[in-house]
Design a protein around this motif. Structure first.
Motif, mmCIF file in Angstrom:
data_model
loop_
_atom_site.group_PDB
_atom_site.id
_atom_site.type_symbol
_atom_site.label_atom_id
_atom_site.label_comp_id
_atom_site.label_asym_id
_atom_site.label_seq_id
_atom_site.Cartn_x
_atom_site.Cartn_y
_atom_site.Cartn_z
ATOM 1 N N VAL A 178 110.625 56.178 43.101
ATOM 2 C CA VAL A 178 110.157 56.487 41.746
ATOM 3 C C VAL A 178 109.894 55.192 40.987
ATOM 4 C CG1 VAL A 178 110.791 57.537 39.545
ATOM 5 C CG2 VAL A 178 111.282 58.735 41.671
ATOM 6 N N SER A 179 110.767 54.202 41.168
ATOM 7 C CA SER A 179 110.551 52.895 40.542
ATOM 8 C C SER A 179 109.283 52.244 41.073
ATOM 9 C CB SER A 179 111.755 51.984 40.806
ATOM 10 O OG SER A 179 112.953 52.557 40.320
ATOM 11 N N GLU A 180 109.062 52.357 42.377
ATOM 12 C CA GLU A 180 107.851 51.779 42.969
ATOM 13 C C GLU A 180 106.597 52.444 42.414
ATOM 14 O OE1 GLU A 180 108.112 51.919 47.185
ATOM 15 O OE2 GLU A 180 109.972 50.766 47.245
ATOM 16 N N GLU A 181 106.671 53.755 42.211
ATOM 17 C CA GLU A 181 105.502 54.434 41.645
ATOM 18 C C GLU A 181 105.178 53.891 40.264
ATOM 19 O OE1 GLU A 181 103.963 58.853 40.240
ATOM 20 O OE2 GLU A 181 106.020 58.542 40.891
ATOM 21 N N PHE A 182 106.208 53.723 39.442
ATOM 22 C CA PHE A 182 105.993 53.180 38.101
ATOM 23 C C PHE A 182 105.430 51.762 38.168
ATOM 24 C CE2 PHE A 182 107.607 50.532 34.645
ATOM 25 C CZ PHE A 182 107.056 51.168 33.549
ATOM 26 N N LEU A 183 106.005 50.937 39.043
ATOM 27 C CA LEU A 183 105.588 49.540 39.125
ATOM 28 C C LEU A 183 104.190 49.385 39.705
ATOM 29 C CD1 LEU A 183 108.940 47.934 40.328
ATOM 30 C CD2 LEU A 183 107.896 47.737 38.067
ATOM 31 N N VAL A 184 103.864 50.191 40.729
ATOM 32 C CA VAL A 184 102.556 50.042 41.345
ATOM 33 C C VAL A 184 101.447 50.501 40.410
ATOM 34 C CG1 VAL A 184 102.259 52.289 42.488
ATOM 35 C CG2 VAL A 184 101.423 50.206 43.603
ATOM 36 N N LYS A 185 101.757 51.399 39.479
ATOM 37 C CA LYS A 185 100.759 51.827 38.505
ATOM 38 C C LYS A 185 100.566 50.784 37.407
ATOM 39 C CE LYS A 185 101.240 56.815 39.076
ATOM 40 N NZ LYS A 185 101.659 58.092 38.452
ATOM 41 N N ASN A 186 101.564 49.911 37.250
ATOM 42 C CA ASN A 186 101.454 48.866 36.241
ATOM 43 C C ASN A 186 101.175 47.489 36.842
ATOM 44 O OD1 ASN A 186 102.419 50.084 33.422
ATOM 45 N ND2 ASN A 186 103.646 51.013 35.048
ATOM 46 N N ALA A 187 101.193 47.406 38.167
ATOM 47 C CA ALA A 187 100.878 46.143 38.842
ATOM 48 C C ALA A 187 99.866 46.446 39.948
ATOM 49 C CB ALA A 187 102.159 45.512 39.403
ATOM 50 N N ASP A 188 100.169 46.090 41.166
ATOM 51 C CA ASP A 188 99.344 46.471 42.308
ATOM 52 C C ASP A 188 100.196 46.416 43.559
ATOM 53 O OD1 ASP A 188 99.187 43.798 43.590
ATOM 54 O OD2 ASP A 188 97.975 43.285 41.843
ATOM 55 N N ARG A 189 99.645 46.886 44.679
ATOM 56 C CA ARG A 189 100.406 47.023 45.918
ATOM 57 C C ARG A 189 100.869 45.676 46.462
ATOM 58 N NH1 ARG A 189 99.288 46.923 51.413
ATOM 59 N NH2 ARG A 189 97.139 46.345 50.971
ATOM 60 N N VAL A 190 99.990 44.664 46.427
ATOM 61 C CA VAL A 190 100.357 43.361 46.975
ATOM 62 C C VAL A 190 101.496 42.742 46.173
ATOM 63 C CG1 VAL A 190 99.538 41.004 47.387
ATOM 64 C CG2 VAL A 190 98.079 42.957 47.954
ATOM 65 N N GLU A 191 101.390 42.791 44.842
ATOM 66 C CA GLU A 191 102.463 42.243 44.005
ATOM 67 C C GLU A 191 103.780 42.967 44.260
ATOM 68 O OE1 GLU A 191 103.612 42.456 39.321
ATOM 69 O OE2 GLU A 191 101.615 41.640 39.785
ATOM 70 N N LEU A 192 103.736 44.292 44.368
ATOM 71 C CA LEU A 192 104.952 45.065 44.605
ATOM 72 C C LEU A 192 105.594 44.690 45.928
ATOM 73 C CD1 LEU A 192 106.914 47.380 43.980
ATOM 74 C CD2 LEU A 192 105.247 48.942 45.004
ATOM 75 N N MET A 193 104.806 44.645 47.001
ATOM 76 C CA MET A 193 105.355 44.322 48.313
ATOM 77 C C MET A 193 105.883 42.898 48.375
ATOM 78 S SD MET A 193 105.242 46.949 50.396
ATOM 79 C CE MET A 193 105.959 47.717 48.937
ATOM 80 N N ALA A 194 105.163 41.969 47.749
ATOM 81 C CA ALA A 194 105.585 40.569 47.770
ATOM 82 C C ALA A 194 106.905 40.375 47.034
ATOM 83 C CB ALA A 194 104.498 39.687 47.154
ATOM 84 N N MET A 195 107.009 40.946 45.838
ATOM 85 C CA MET A 195 108.225 40.764 45.042
ATOM 86 C C MET A 195 109.392 41.555 45.612
ATOM 87 S SD MET A 195 107.171 38.576 42.957
ATOM 88 C CE MET A 195 108.515 38.474 41.776
#
Length: 335
Positions: A178-195
């Motif tokens: 659920v956190s990833e869904e929120f973050l990926v909608k406010n960032a992007d997939r590459v940023e989410l996976m990298a961080m």
């Protein structure tokens, strides 16, 4: 003409890739179970290489872009801690219960995600979705009941303890997704996976140095120990990387339906690889979970499907929402 439209290259590519992802999730469970049978108890160390690969590969892409983060870095710290502990609990459960139980009880993350998205993301679900969840929970109850009362002690040293650990891990997976869904909608997939990879690797290394240092020293590092370690991480990383490909071709519905077969692969591994006898209640529970997931995954045409690249939750949400897991999740994540 209808058959020609159905049986085309795109369909076969999607089905084949979906089953490959399902096998990846099952392989993470298989390697974890194999290490547990060898007496190797280092759950955080198993996931560390996956986080390191995510940080190195996606981190380099992020650096190459030379763009500022779209989400504050401390949110990724929280997500990294939750994800590391979710992986820790799920892998730890293999020390106490069976591969089949872990694969089935991983479905507990679905009702958890429904509750969290309903409360925090204001997602609403139709009655059909809730009916599917109810059937899944009935199957989960049968799994626990079978583990407690079954006379077949091949299920593990402490099946009830293992079942409770996997349920706790699946709950953390739900929070993570659920956190990833929120973050990926406010960032992007590459940023989410990298961080996620960066902070997952940092906190994983800290936890290993404190709690698993002695276990790693005591392991006799033969090929029988190294290969499952590396195989687990590579399978999980490959799963993370290929999920967006399937989502681009066919969307989250086919992905969710494909991941249902991971439980089937787990049962086949237990019967043919471990030569274990599966209690009859497992089959009843498996059928109940599959029926519930099929009811749940059967989305309407007007639903909007999005998915974060995490592997542990097999979920098709109603409105502007979608998460997949595995463990596998696996994964899942079976992220």
């Amino acid at each position: 003409m209808v058959l020609k439209q159905i049986f085309n290259k795109k369909t076969f590519t999607g089905v084949g890739l979906g089953q490959f992802l399902s096998l990846l999730i099952t392989s993470t469970g298989f390697t974890s179970s194999l290490l547990a049978k060898k007496g190797i108890d280092a759950p955080t160390a198993q996931s560390f290489l996956n986080y390191a690969l995510l940080a190195i590969i996606y981190g380099n892409i992020l650096i190459y872009r030379r763009k500022p983060l779209k989400v504050k870095w401390y949110y990724y710290i929280i997500l990294g801690i939750i994800d590391v502990e979710a992986n820790f609990l799920v892998v730890k459960s293999y020390q106490f219960t069976s591969l089949t139980s872990v694969m089935l009880l991983d479905c507990w993350s679905i009702p958890c995600v429904i509750l969290l998205t309903w409360v925090f993301l204001k997602t609403r679900y139709r009655f059909k979705k809730l009916t599917g969840v109810a059937v899944c929970i009935a199957g989960l109850v049968l799994v626990v009941f079978s583990d407690v009362h079954s006379g077949d002690r091949a299920n593990g040293s402490n099946p009830l303890k293992g079942d409770l650990i996997i349920i706790a891990g699946a709950t953390l997976y739900a929070v993570s997704n659920v956190s990833e869904e929120f973050l990926v909608k406010n960032a992007d997939r590459v940023e989410l996976m990298a961080m996620l990879g960066l902070f997952g690797a940092i906190f994983g290394a800290i936890q290993i140095s404190i709690f698993e240092r002695n276990q790693l020293k005591s392991i006799h590092w033969t090929s029988g120990a190294v290969l499952p370690f590396v195989g687990f991480s590579l399978a999980l990383f490959t799963f993370y990387s290929l999920v967006p490909v399937l989502l681009k071709i066919h969307g989250s519905t086919l992905l969710n339906l494909s991941l249902l077969t991971s439980d089937m692969w787990a049962v086949l591994i237990r019967i043919f690889a471990y030569h274990e006898k599966v209690d009859w209640m497992y089959y009843v529970a498996f059928v109940a979970v599959v029926i519930g997931l099929i009811i749940y995954s059967g989305g309407d045409k007007d639903e909007n499907h999005e998915s974060s690249p995490s592997n542990r939750i097999r979920l098709d949400e109603e409105t502007n929402s979608g998460i997949n897991s595995k463990g596998t999740g696996t994964v899942s994540s079976k992220i």
